[in-house]
Design a protein around this motif. Structure first.
Motif, PDB file in Angstrom:
ATOM      1  N   THR A  45      14.193  -3.602  -4.752  1.00 42.47           N
ATOM      2  CA  THR A  45      14.026  -4.563  -3.670  1.00 42.47           C
ATOM      3  C   THR A  45      13.923  -3.846  -2.325  1.00 42.47           C
ATOM      4  N   GLY A  46      14.774  -2.853  -2.115  1.00 45.48           N
ATOM      5  CA  GLY A  46      14.715  -2.083  -0.871  1.00 45.48           C
ATOM      6  C   GLY A  46      13.389  -1.382  -0.696  1.00 45.48           C
ATOM      7  N   THR A  47      12.886  -0.800  -1.772  1.00 43.68           N
ATOM      8  CA  THR A  47      11.583  -0.134  -1.715  1.00 43.68           C
ATOM      9  C   THR A  47      10.485  -1.130  -1.374  1.00 43.68           C
ATOM     10  N   GLY A  48      10.521  -2.270  -2.018  1.00 41.59           N
ATOM     11  CA  GLY A  48       9.523  -3.303  -1.730  1.00 41.59           C
ATOM     12  C   GLY A  48       9.580  -3.786  -0.297  1.00 41.59           C
ATOM     13  N   PHE A  49      10.784  -4.003   0.206  1.00 43.89           N
ATOM     14  CA  PHE A  49      10.935  -4.480   1.577  1.00 43.89           C
ATOM     15  C   PHE A  49      10.523  -3.428   2.598  1.00 43.89           C
ATOM     16  N   VAL A  50      10.825  -2.162   2.330  1.00 48.51           N
ATOM     17  CA  VAL A  50      10.405  -1.094   3.247  1.00 48.51           C
ATOM     18  C   VAL A  50       8.878  -0.989   3.257  1.00 48.51           C
ATOM     19  N   CYS A  51       8.255  -1.087   2.092  1.00 45.51           N
ATOM     20  CA  CYS A  51       6.781  -1.062   2.050  1.00 45.51           C
ATOM     21  C   CYS A  51       6.207  -2.271   2.778  1.00 45.51           C
ATOM     22  N   GLU A  52       6.839  -3.427   2.638  1.00 49.53           N
ATOM     23  CA  GLU A  52       6.396  -4.624   3.367  1.00 49.53           C
ATOM     24  C   GLU A  52       6.508  -4.398   4.872  1.00 49.53           C
ATOM     25  N   LEU A  53       7.590  -3.807   5.311  1.00 48.98           N
ATOM     26  CA  LEU A  53       7.769  -3.507   6.732  1.00 48.98           C
ATOM     27  C   LEU A  53       6.681  -2.548   7.218  1.00 48.98           C
ATOM     28  N   ILE A  54       6.379  -1.546   6.414  1.00 45.23           N
ATOM     29  CA  ILE A  54       5.313  -0.600   6.766  1.00 45.23           C
ATOM     30  C   ILE A  54       3.973  -1.324   6.894  1.00 45.23           C
ATOM     31  N   LEU A  55       3.686  -2.213   5.939  1.00 48.42           N
ATOM     32  CA  LEU A  55       2.417  -2.951   5.983  1.00 48.42           C
ATOM     33  C   LEU A  55       2.333  -3.859   7.206  1.00 48.42           C
ATOM     34  N   ARG A  56       3.465  -4.376   7.654  1.00 41.45           N
ATOM     35  CA  ARG A  56       3.457  -5.265   8.820  1.00 41.45           C
ATOM     36  C   ARG A  56       3.385  -4.507  10.139  1.00 41.45           C
ATOM     37  N   LYS A  57       4.004  -3.340  10.216  1.00 40.90           N
ATOM     38  CA  LYS A  57       4.143  -2.652  11.504  1.00 40.90           C
ATOM     39  C   LYS A  57       3.113  -1.549  11.753  1.00 40.90           C
ATOM     40  N   ILE A  58       2.622  -0.913  10.698  1.00 43.07           N
ATOM     41  CA  ILE A  58       1.687   0.204  10.859  1.00 43.07           C
ATOM     42  C   ILE A  58       0.261  -0.329  10.749  1.00 43.07           C
ATOM     43  N   ARG A  59      -0.568   0.000  11.715  1.00 39.87           N
ATOM     44  CA  ARG A  59      -1.931  -0.547  11.754  1.00 39.87           C
ATOM     45  C   ARG A  59      -2.961   0.322  11.033  1.00 39.87           C
ATOM     46  N   LYS A  60      -2.813   1.614  11.091  1.00 38.86           N
ATOM     47  CA  LYS A  60      -3.827   2.504  10.513  1.00 38.86           C
ATOM     48  C   LYS A  60      -3.655   2.557   8.989  1.00 38.86           C
ATOM     49  N   PRO A  61      -4.686   2.181   8.228  1.00 42.02           N
ATOM     50  CA  PRO A  61      -4.569   2.117   6.760  1.00 42.02           C
ATOM     51  C   PRO A  61      -4.148   3.436   6.106  1.00 42.02           C
ATOM     52  N   ASN A  63      -2.242   5.789   7.347  1.00 44.52           N
ATOM     53  CA  ASN A  63      -0.810   5.979   7.590  1.00 44.52           C
ATOM     54  C   ASN A  63       0.028   5.050   6.711  1.00 44.52           C
ATOM     55  N   ARG A  64      -0.456   3.819   6.534  1.00 50.22           N
ATOM     56  CA  ARG A  64       0.225   2.870   5.642  1.00 50.22           C
ATOM     57  C   ARG A  64       0.347   3.455   4.240  1.00 50.22           C
ATOM     58  N   LEU A  65      -0.780   3.967   3.747  1.00 49.77           N
ATOM     59  CA  LEU A  65      -0.809   4.512   2.395  1.00 49.77           C
ATOM     60  C   LEU A  65       0.141   5.691   2.255  1.00 49.77           C
ATOM     61  N   ILE A  66       0.088   6.614   3.190  1.00 45.27           N
ATOM     62  CA  ILE A  66       0.945   7.805   3.132  1.00 45.27           C
ATOM     63  C   ILE A  66       2.423   7.418   3.162  1.00 45.27           C
ATOM     64  N   LEU A  67       2.789   6.520   4.076  1.00 44.27           N
ATOM     65  CA  LEU A  67       4.190   6.118   4.186  1.00 44.27           C
ATOM     66  C   LEU A  67       4.670   5.368   2.945  1.00 44.27           C
ATOM     67  N   CYS A  68       3.850   4.463   2.437  1.00 47.76           N
ATOM     68  CA  CYS A  68       4.245   3.719   1.227  1.00 47.76           C
ATOM     69  C   CYS A  68       4.358   4.650   0.022  1.00 47.76           C
ATOM     70  N   LEU A  69       3.457   5.611  -0.088  1.00 48.51           N
ATOM     71  CA  LEU A  69       3.552   6.584  -1.186  1.00 48.51           C
ATOM     72  C   LEU A  69       4.812   7.427  -1.057  1.00 48.51           C
ATOM     73  N   ALA A  70       5.189   7.771   0.166  1.00 54.64           N
ATOM     74  CA  ALA A  70       6.419   8.541   0.381  1.00 54.64           C
ATOM     75  C   ALA A  70       7.645   7.723  -0.023  1.00 54.64           C
ATOM     76  N   VAL A  71       7.645   6.443   0.303  1.00 55.97           N
ATOM     77  CA  VAL A  71       8.767   5.567  -0.055  1.00 55.97           C
ATOM     78  C   VAL A  71       8.852   5.414  -1.576  1.00 55.97           C
ATOM     79  N   VAL A  72       7.721   5.176  -2.217  1.00 58.11           N
ATOM     80  CA  VAL A  72       7.706   5.027  -3.678  1.00 58.11           C
ATOM     81  C   VAL A  72       8.070   6.355  -4.345  1.00 58.11           C
ATOM     82  N   GLY A  73       7.601   7.466  -3.805  1.00 59.87           N
ATOM     83  CA  GLY A  73       7.970   8.779  -4.343  1.00 59.87           C
ATOM     84  C   GLY A  73       9.467   9.022  -4.256  1.00 59.87           C
ATOM     85  N   THR A  74      10.067   8.612  -3.154  1.00 64.50           N
ATOM     86  CA  THR A  74      11.514   8.736  -3.008  1.00 64.50           C
ATOM     87  C   THR A  74      12.237   7.880  -4.044  1.00 64.50           C
TER      88      THR A  74
END
Length: 94
Positions: A45-61, A63-74
């Motif tokens: 749930t935390g991973t999903g919510f952090v990715c949701e936050l990234i999708l809402r706050k980060i505009r450049k696609p 950067n979104r992908l890199i950050l979400c991949l880093a969160v999922v990798g963690t």
């Protein structure tokens, strides 16, 4: 509906947690306690919510992908450590 992605995240978490629950019904190889389900529910749930936050706050696609991949990798690294202890921390399940 405003929060479709949040409902989708919670639904996916529930479905992922059903996998070990169902496996426990058919084999003795999977032995999860209530605490295991709680920890994985919080991690997923935390991973999903952090990715949701990234999708809402980060505009450049990109950067979104890199950050979400880093969160999922963690998440994957933490999951592996809890399951088999790849780093040998006291939290290892082996």
């Amino acid at each position: 509906m405003k929060n479709k992605r949040l409902i989708l995240i919670l639904s996916i978490v529930g479905m992922l947690l059903l996998v070990p629950l169902l496996a426990m019904q058919f084999t003795d190889e999977v032995k999860w306690s209530g605490f295991d389900f709680l920890v994985m529910g919080i991690l997923l749930t935390g991973t999903g919510f952090v990715c949701e936050l990234i999708l809402r706050k980060i505009r450049k696609p990109s950067n979104r992908l890199i950050l979400c991949l880093a969160v999922v990798g963690t998440l994957v690294l933490v999951w592996m450590e809890l399951a088999v202890g790849i780093f040998g921390t006291p939290f290892a399940g082996s």
